[in-house]
Design an enzyme around this catalytic site. Structure first.
Site, PDB file in Angstrom:
ATOM      1  N   ARG A 123     117.641 -29.360  52.915  1.00  0.00           N
ATOM      2  CA  ARG A 123     118.822 -29.402  52.045  1.00  0.00           C
ATOM      3  C   ARG A 123     119.589 -28.092  52.124  1.00  0.00           C
ATOM      4  O   ARG A 123     119.776 -27.394  51.130  1.00  0.00           O
ATOM      5  CB  ARG A 123     118.389 -29.766  50.646  1.00  0.00           C
ATOM      6  CG  ARG A 123     118.104 -31.265  50.610  1.00  0.00           C
ATOM      7  CD  ARG A 123     117.619 -31.744  49.314  1.00  0.00           C
ATOM      8  NE  ARG A 123     118.065 -33.125  49.105  1.00  0.00           N
ATOM      9  CZ  ARG A 123     117.739 -33.847  48.058  1.00  0.00           C
ATOM     10  NH1 ARG A 123     116.990 -33.341  47.110  1.00  0.00           N
ATOM     11  NH2 ARG A 123     118.168 -35.073  47.937  1.00  0.00           N
ATOM     12  N   GLN A 128     124.330 -31.012  54.442  1.00  0.00           N
ATOM     13  CA  GLN A 128     124.699 -31.841  53.284  1.00  0.00           C
ATOM     14  C   GLN A 128     125.280 -33.191  53.693  1.00  0.00           C
ATOM     15  O   GLN A 128     124.985 -34.213  53.082  1.00  0.00           O
ATOM     16  CB  GLN A 128     125.719 -31.091  52.424  1.00  0.00           C
ATOM     17  CG  GLN A 128     125.085 -30.577  51.154  1.00  0.00           C
ATOM     18  CD  GLN A 128     126.011 -29.675  50.360  1.00  0.00           C
ATOM     19  OE1 GLN A 128     127.224 -29.754  50.477  1.00  0.00           O
ATOM     20  NE2 GLN A 128     125.426 -28.823  49.556  1.00  0.00           N
ATOM     21  N   SER A 134     120.239 -37.834  49.108  1.00  0.00           N
ATOM     22  CA  SER A 134     121.270 -37.697  48.077  1.00  0.00           C
ATOM     23  C   SER A 134     122.233 -38.885  48.080  1.00  0.00           C
ATOM     24  O   SER A 134     122.562 -39.410  47.015  1.00  0.00           O
ATOM     25  CB  SER A 134     122.088 -36.419  48.287  1.00  0.00           C
ATOM     26  OG  SER A 134     121.303 -35.305  47.978  1.00  0.00           O
ATOM     27  N   TYR A 231     113.176 -28.292  44.232  1.00  0.00           N
ATOM     28  CA  TYR A 231     112.466 -29.480  43.767  1.00  0.00           C
ATOM     29  C   TYR A 231     111.562 -29.159  42.578  1.00  0.00           C
ATOM     30  O   TYR A 231     111.225 -27.996  42.345  1.00  0.00           O
ATOM     31  CB  TYR A 231     111.594 -30.055  44.886  1.00  0.00           C
ATOM     32  CG  TYR A 231     112.391 -30.760  45.945  1.00  0.00           C
ATOM     33  CD1 TYR A 231     113.014 -31.971  45.670  1.00  0.00           C
ATOM     34  CD2 TYR A 231     112.508 -30.223  47.220  1.00  0.00           C
ATOM     35  CE1 TYR A 231     113.740 -32.632  46.652  1.00  0.00           C
ATOM     36  CE2 TYR A 231     113.236 -30.873  48.204  1.00  0.00           C
ATOM     37  CZ  TYR A 231     113.849 -32.082  47.913  1.00  0.00           C
ATOM     38  OH  TYR A 231     114.561 -32.736  48.871  1.00  0.00           O
TER      39      TYR A 231
HETATM   40  P1  NAD Z   1     113.817 -35.865  43.278  1.00  0.00           P
HETATM   41  O1  NAD Z   1     114.302 -37.223  43.682  1.00  0.00           O
HETATM   42  O2  NAD Z   1     112.728 -35.229  44.055  1.00  0.00           O
HETATM   43  O3  NAD Z   1     113.341 -35.946  41.741  1.00  0.00           O
HETATM   44  C1  NAD Z   1     114.183 -36.445  40.732  1.00  0.00           C
HETATM   45  C2  NAD Z   1     114.158 -35.549  39.524  1.00  0.00           C
HETATM   46  O4  NAD Z   1     112.926 -35.714  38.818  1.00  0.00           O
HETATM   47  C3  NAD Z   1     114.250 -34.040  39.836  1.00  0.00           C
HETATM   48  O5  NAD Z   1     115.348 -33.504  39.157  1.00  0.00           O
HETATM   49  C4  NAD Z   1     112.920 -33.510  39.320  1.00  0.00           C
HETATM   50  O6  NAD Z   1     113.035 -32.187  38.817  1.00  0.00           O
HETATM   51  C5  NAD Z   1     112.597 -34.499  38.216  1.00  0.00           C
HETATM   52  N1  NAD Z   1     111.207 -34.489  37.740  1.00  0.00           N
HETATM   53  C6  NAD Z   1     110.054 -34.338  38.433  1.00  0.00           C
HETATM   54  N2  NAD Z   1     108.992 -34.386  37.609  1.00  0.00           N
HETATM   55  C7  NAD Z   1     109.477 -34.579  36.359  1.00  0.00           C
HETATM   56  C8  NAD Z   1     108.867 -34.720  35.076  1.00  0.00           C
HETATM   57  N3  NAD Z   1     107.550 -34.639  34.917  1.00  0.00           N
HETATM   58  N4  NAD Z   1     109.675 -34.892  33.995  1.00  0.00           N
HETATM   59  C9  NAD Z   1     111.010 -34.946  34.137  1.00  0.00           C
HETATM   60  N5  NAD Z   1     111.637 -34.837  35.327  1.00  0.00           N
HETATM   61  C10 NAD Z   1     110.886 -34.642  36.420  1.00  0.00           C
HETATM   62  O7  NAD Z   1     115.021 -34.854  43.167  1.00  0.00           O
HETATM   63  P2  NAD Z   1     116.447 -34.871  43.856  1.00  0.00           P
HETATM   64  O8  NAD Z   1     117.336 -35.812  43.165  1.00  0.00           O
HETATM   65  O9  NAD Z   1     116.274 -35.062  45.316  1.00  0.00           O
HETATM   66  O10 NAD Z   1     116.978 -33.407  43.544  1.00  0.00           O
HETATM   67  C11 NAD Z   1     116.142 -32.270  43.517  1.00  0.00           C
HETATM   68  C12 NAD Z   1     116.979 -31.025  43.492  1.00  0.00           C
HETATM   69  O11 NAD Z   1     117.580 -30.802  44.739  1.00  0.00           O
HETATM   70  C13 NAD Z   1     118.123 -31.027  42.512  1.00  0.00           C
HETATM   71  O12 NAD Z   1     118.256 -29.720  42.004  1.00  0.00           O
HETATM   72  C14 NAD Z   1     119.313 -31.317  43.317  1.00  0.00           C
HETATM   73  O13 NAD Z   1     120.510 -30.861  42.722  1.00  0.00           O
HETATM   74  C15 NAD Z   1     118.957 -30.537  44.546  1.00  0.00           C
HETATM   75  N6  NAD Z   1     119.715 -30.989  45.701  1.00  0.00           N
HETATM   76  C16 NAD Z   1     120.241 -30.046  46.540  1.00  0.00           C
HETATM   77  C17 NAD Z   1     120.969 -30.449  47.647  1.00  0.00           C
HETATM   78  C18 NAD Z   1     121.567 -29.457  48.577  1.00  0.00           C
HETATM   79  O14 NAD Z   1     121.586 -28.302  48.274  1.00  0.00           O
HETATM   80  N7  NAD Z   1     122.034 -29.891  49.713  1.00  0.00           N
HETATM   81  C19 NAD Z   1     121.150 -31.797  47.898  1.00  0.00           C
HETATM   82  C20 NAD Z   1     120.581 -32.710  47.034  1.00  0.00           C
HETATM   83  C21 NAD Z   1     119.852 -32.302  45.932  1.00  0.00           C
END
Ligand code: NAD
Length: 381
Positions: A123, A128, A134, A231
């Site tokens: 990521r 992106q 995403s 994450y």
């Molecule tokens: P994911 O699908 O791995 O998980 C979904 C969400 O569940 C996450 O926000 C995680 O913190 C949460 N979670 C895990 N355990 C939990 C618990 N016990 N209780 C409550 N919530 C819990 O995550 P994702 O959607 O892929 O995103 C993860 C991070 O990566 C985010 O900060 C997102 O903004 C970031 N991200 C960055 C980029 C980039 O920079 N290119 C792209 C996409 C996402």
């Protein structure tokens, strides 16, 4: 000139297609040949005629489509027969669920493929545009709210009518990553009163910026609960107990709960107990987006709507597949951007395996499983 094949998805829940006519047209304009198995786009509303109009060739079956292919584009796993029909070294790109599906990774290696798992695209900013997780999670978050609204027997927005007032629905989103944030935005657009929780401190501001209230145990462990990659970490049993008590009290007062919590490479954390489900009012709805990783909600049943004491638990697998035309279009754009690292300016296959993005997502090559995290499953991204 590279020959790019697209075949029909055979995974039972899969409705998406790896390439759309629009994306095919661009690849053809850039010097590739695109061969699509007849009917591959049907379930995503992309008929053969649209692919033909875009300049793609239609093959009657998957064996014909992949014969002579340099690249095979999939959403999910190719079938064994498909792998067997590939020439050695064929590049295969898709979502292969590599932490869970060891058998597939071994089959891709045994088939001598050069396979890239889109889940492993790092990521970083440059990647992106290739971020399939995403693009698909965003649509899943949207669709989860629509599914909930569809079976909820009340309205989402507050309505003041001559016949009386309809109360706004209370929606609680657990896990405020990409899917959760879109679920919050969608529920807000429908007029619900929205709260959300996450274990990552960075999520708080994002939740609040969407007009929702953040609910979480904000102790020292919470403040440190984010990996360098952004994450969630697996939380301690003590934190989980505190969080469970806080959210159990909150869930009791909610009409809709959408859970999206995932930890890469681990089973989904259990967040909603059977008691919490039982505490909800009849007619309430839960949507468990983590069902494919074991689920966040106790009692969720994959592919079904379980009804427990009048509360509906939606466990549909492959939520992006329930909005297949758009999810395929975004997937196709992600994969086309990824192909930009594999094809040279004349459309010939020339991957630079030293590129950080290709290196991170390459899982098999020359008969071997080459990804370090797959050699040692405890080593996650
Ligand atoms: P994911 O699908 O791995 O998980 C979904 C969400 O569940 C996450 O926000 C995680 O913190 C949460 N979670 C895990 N355990 C939990 C618990 N016990 N209780 C409550 N919530 C819990 O995550 P994702 O959607 O892929 O995103 C993860 C991070 O990566 C985010 O900060 C997102 O903004 C970031 N991200 C960055 C980029 C980039 O920079 N290119 C792209 C996409 C996402």
């Amino acid at each position: 000139m590279a020959v790019i094949a697209v075949t029909t998805e055979t995974h039972p829940d899969e409705t998406r297609v790896a390439l759309t006519p629009d994306a095919a047209r661009k690849l053809i304009a850039a010097g590739s040949r695109v061969v699509v198995q007849s009917g591959a786009g049907d379930r995503a509303s992309y008929p053969d005629t649209d692919f033909q109009a875009a300049g793609a060739e239609i093959a009657p079956d998957s064996a014909t489509a992949v014969a002579g292919a340099d690249v095979l584009l999939k959403v999910r796993e190719p079938e064994d027969a498909e792998i067997a029909a590939l020439k050695p070294g064929t590049i295969v790109i898709g979502l292969f669920n590599p932490y869970q599906d060891e058998e597939l990774v071994d089959a891709l290696a045994a088939g001598n493929t050069t396979a890239f798992a889109m889940e492993f695209v790092p990521r970083i900013t440059r990647a992106q545009v290739m971020d399939v997780l995403s693009s698909q999670a965003n649509l899943a978050g949207y669709r989860a709210v629509i599914e909930a609204a569809g079976v909820y027997s009340r309205a989402f927005p507050m309505m003041m009518t001559a016949a009386g007032t309809v109360a706004a629905a209370k929606v609680f989103v657990m896990g405020a990553g990409v899917a959760g944030l879109q679920a919050i935005a969608t529920a807000r657009r429908l007029g619900a009163v929205v709260t959300a929780t996450d274990v990552r401190p960075a999520a708080k501001e994002q939740v609040e910026s969407l007009g929702a209230k953040f609910v979480a145990v904000e102790d020292d462990e919470f403040r440190a609960a984010e990996t360098a990659a952004g994450y969630a970490k697996e939380m301690s049993p003590e934190y989980r107990a505190k969080q469970a008590a806080l959210v159990a009290d909150h869930i009791r007062k909610q009409d809709i709960v959408i859970t999206t919590a995932l930890i890469p490479g681990r089973p989904a954390p259990k967040l909603v107990s059977a008691e919490a489900v039982a505490s909800m009012k009849p007619g309430s709805v839960l949507v468990d987006l983590a069902v494919e990783q074991g689920g966040n909600v106790e009692g969720v049943r994959r592919g079904e709507i379980a009804v427990v004491g009048g509360v509906k638990i939606i466990g549909f697998a492959n939520m992006p597949g329930r909005i297949a035309a758009d999810s395929s279009a975004l997937y196709a754009r992600n994969v086309s951007a990824f192909l930009g690292l594999i094809l040279d300016k004349d459309g010939a296959v020339a991957p630079n395996l030293d590129d950080e993005i290709l290196k991170a997502s390459l899982i098999t090559r020359a008969g071997q499983v080459v990804h370090p995290a797959l050699a040692d499953p405890s080593d996650t991204v």
